[in-house]
Enzyme design. Structure first.
Site, PDB file in Angstrom:
ATOM      1  N   GLN A  31       1.133  -1.115   0.386  1.00  0.00           N
ATOM      2  CA  GLN A  31      -0.254   0.348  -0.394  1.00  0.00           C
ATOM      3  C   GLN A  31       0.416   1.317  -0.042  1.00  0.00           C
ATOM      4  O   GLN A  31       2.151   0.736   0.153  1.00  0.00           O
ATOM      5  CB  GLN A  31      -0.411   0.324   1.201  1.00  0.00           C
ATOM      6  N   GLY A 138      -2.525 -11.726   8.556  1.00  0.00           N
ATOM      7  CA  GLY A 138      -3.093 -12.280   9.499  1.00  0.00           C
ATOM      8  C   GLY A 138      -4.256 -13.586   9.158  1.00  0.00           C
ATOM      9  O   GLY A 138      -4.308 -14.164   9.738  1.00  0.00           O
ATOM     10  N   ASP A 155      -7.324  -5.132  14.046  1.00  0.00           N
ATOM     11  CA  ASP A 155      -7.224  -3.666  14.064  1.00  0.00           C
ATOM     12  C   ASP A 155      -7.133  -3.529  13.099  1.00  0.00           C
ATOM     13  O   ASP A 155      -5.356  -3.305  12.829  1.00  0.00           O
ATOM     14  CB  ASP A 155      -6.432  -3.124  15.497  1.00  0.00           C
ATOM     15  N   THR A 157      -6.905  -2.442   8.202  1.00  0.00           N
ATOM     16  CA  THR A 157      -7.973  -1.769   7.354  1.00  0.00           C
ATOM     17  C   THR A 157      -8.861  -2.322   7.063  1.00  0.00           C
ATOM     18  O   THR A 157      -9.960  -2.629   7.354  1.00  0.00           O
ATOM     19  CB  THR A 157      -7.360  -1.819   5.900  1.00  0.00           C
ATOM     20  N   PRO A 162      -5.153  -5.283   1.354  1.00  0.00           N
ATOM     21  CA  PRO A 162      -4.020  -6.328   1.739  1.00  0.00           C
ATOM     22  C   PRO A 162      -5.391  -6.866   3.410  1.00  0.00           C
ATOM     23  O   PRO A 162      -5.424  -7.795   3.524  1.00  0.00           O
ATOM     24  CB  PRO A 162      -3.944  -5.695   2.726  1.00  0.00           C
TER      25      PRO A 162
END
Ligand code: SAM
Length: 286
Positions: A31, A138, A155, A157, A162
């Site tokens: 990103q 993750g 936590d 985006t 991603p």
């Protein structure tokens, strides 16, 4: 000449912050990462042009994603944080001496490096000896652990780029397996306000209610996020977020917070009718 950061919240709504200067701009494998300095919000981090956190209001997000589950489950010792490379969630968790281990799974090492350099107020705890950072997706990470964590905090985006895999049934199912029998999962649950956001939030809830026996949503006010009205998900194997919670025990810890308190904790689970309706539409009927 004035310099403004603008985020498009809907095709017809824009949110702007006047910027003093840009501190960093770079492209990682995953990103684009930018950090700005502004008169009203202080420093702020954006990923692919989307607001992640500002120095002025990050305390609201990070206190509410952390202290709500830690009050419900004060014995939580082994914690998994997925995303959160800015370190704000880890900073709040480290305030509990009872926590033994925090695994932080962040896909993008560059986010951590940039936050360490420009956002030390959130990243300060990332070098603590109780924290292990895993630079990994993750979605892949949670395929392995079974019965390993007391608390998982997602936590992430938003549900594209991603972060997309962190909003899937596979991911929630594996989080369920990775949690101990009294474990809790908290996830950033998007906003109920604008139509497209509400749709994403409803789909997420639908997947979570099929993965956990208990799931509720609680609300926070985050001025720099679209509409300012934001939700977190609370899912568990058996614990309830308000009923039976020993609020006096949390108060006795003496943790000084700026947003979170135990009255607000209970009140945050009382939702406006229009939000309840969006959620009920995808909940299994008894
Ligand atoms: N704490 C912030 C806030 O206040 O909103 C938000 C989020 S934090 C910066 C989100 C992090 O999730 C980003 O650093 C991003 O790189 C990370 N991320 C996105 N997708 C991921 C994935 N699949 N696995 C692990 N981390 C991921």
């Amino acid at each position: 000449m004035e310099f403004w950061y603008t985020e498009q919240h809907t095709p017809d709504v824009r949110f702007s912050i006047r910027v003093d200067h840009q501190l960093y701009s770079g492209q990682s494998e995953f990103q684009r990462i930018d950090v700005f300095e502004s008169p009203e919000f202080g420093r702020f981090l954006t990923l692919d042009g989307y607001m992640m956190l500002t120095e002025k209001d990050e305390f609201i997000y990070h206190e509410m994603i952390t202290h709500v589950p830690m009050c419900v489950h004060p014995e939580a010792k082994d914690i998994l944080v997925i995303g959160g490379g800015d370190g704000g969630t880890v900073r709040e968790l480290l305030r509990y001496p009872t926590i033994r281990r925090i695994d932080l799974v962040e896909i993008d090492e560059m986010v951590v490096d940039v936050c360490r350099e420009y956002l030390s107020s959130t990243a300060s705890g990332l070098s603590d000896e109780r924290v292990s950072i895993h630079y990994e997706d993750g979605l892949r990470f949670v395929r392995k652990p079974i019965d390993a964590y007391d608390l998982i905090i997602v936590d992430s985006t938003d549900p594209f780029g991603p972060g997309e895999g962190l909003f899937t049934k596979e991911f929630y199912g594996n989080c369920f397996k990775a949690l101990r029998s009294d474990g809790i999962m908290i996830n950033q649950h998007e906003s109920p306000f604008y139509e497209q956001d509400a749709y994403a939030m409803q789909r997420m809830h639908q997947r979570i209610v099929h993965s956990f026996p208990f799931s509720r949503v609680y609300q926070v006010h985050i001025p720099s996020y679209p509409s300012g009205h934001w939700l977190f998900g609370f899912s568990s194997k058996n614990r309830r977020p308000v009923e039976g919670v020993d609020f006096a025990r949390w108060k006795s810890l003496g943790i000084k917070t700026r947003y979170y308190n135990t009255k607000l904790h209970a009140a945050a689970f009382a939702l406006p009718n229009y939000v309840e309706e969006i959620l009920e539409d995808v909940e299994p009927q008894c």
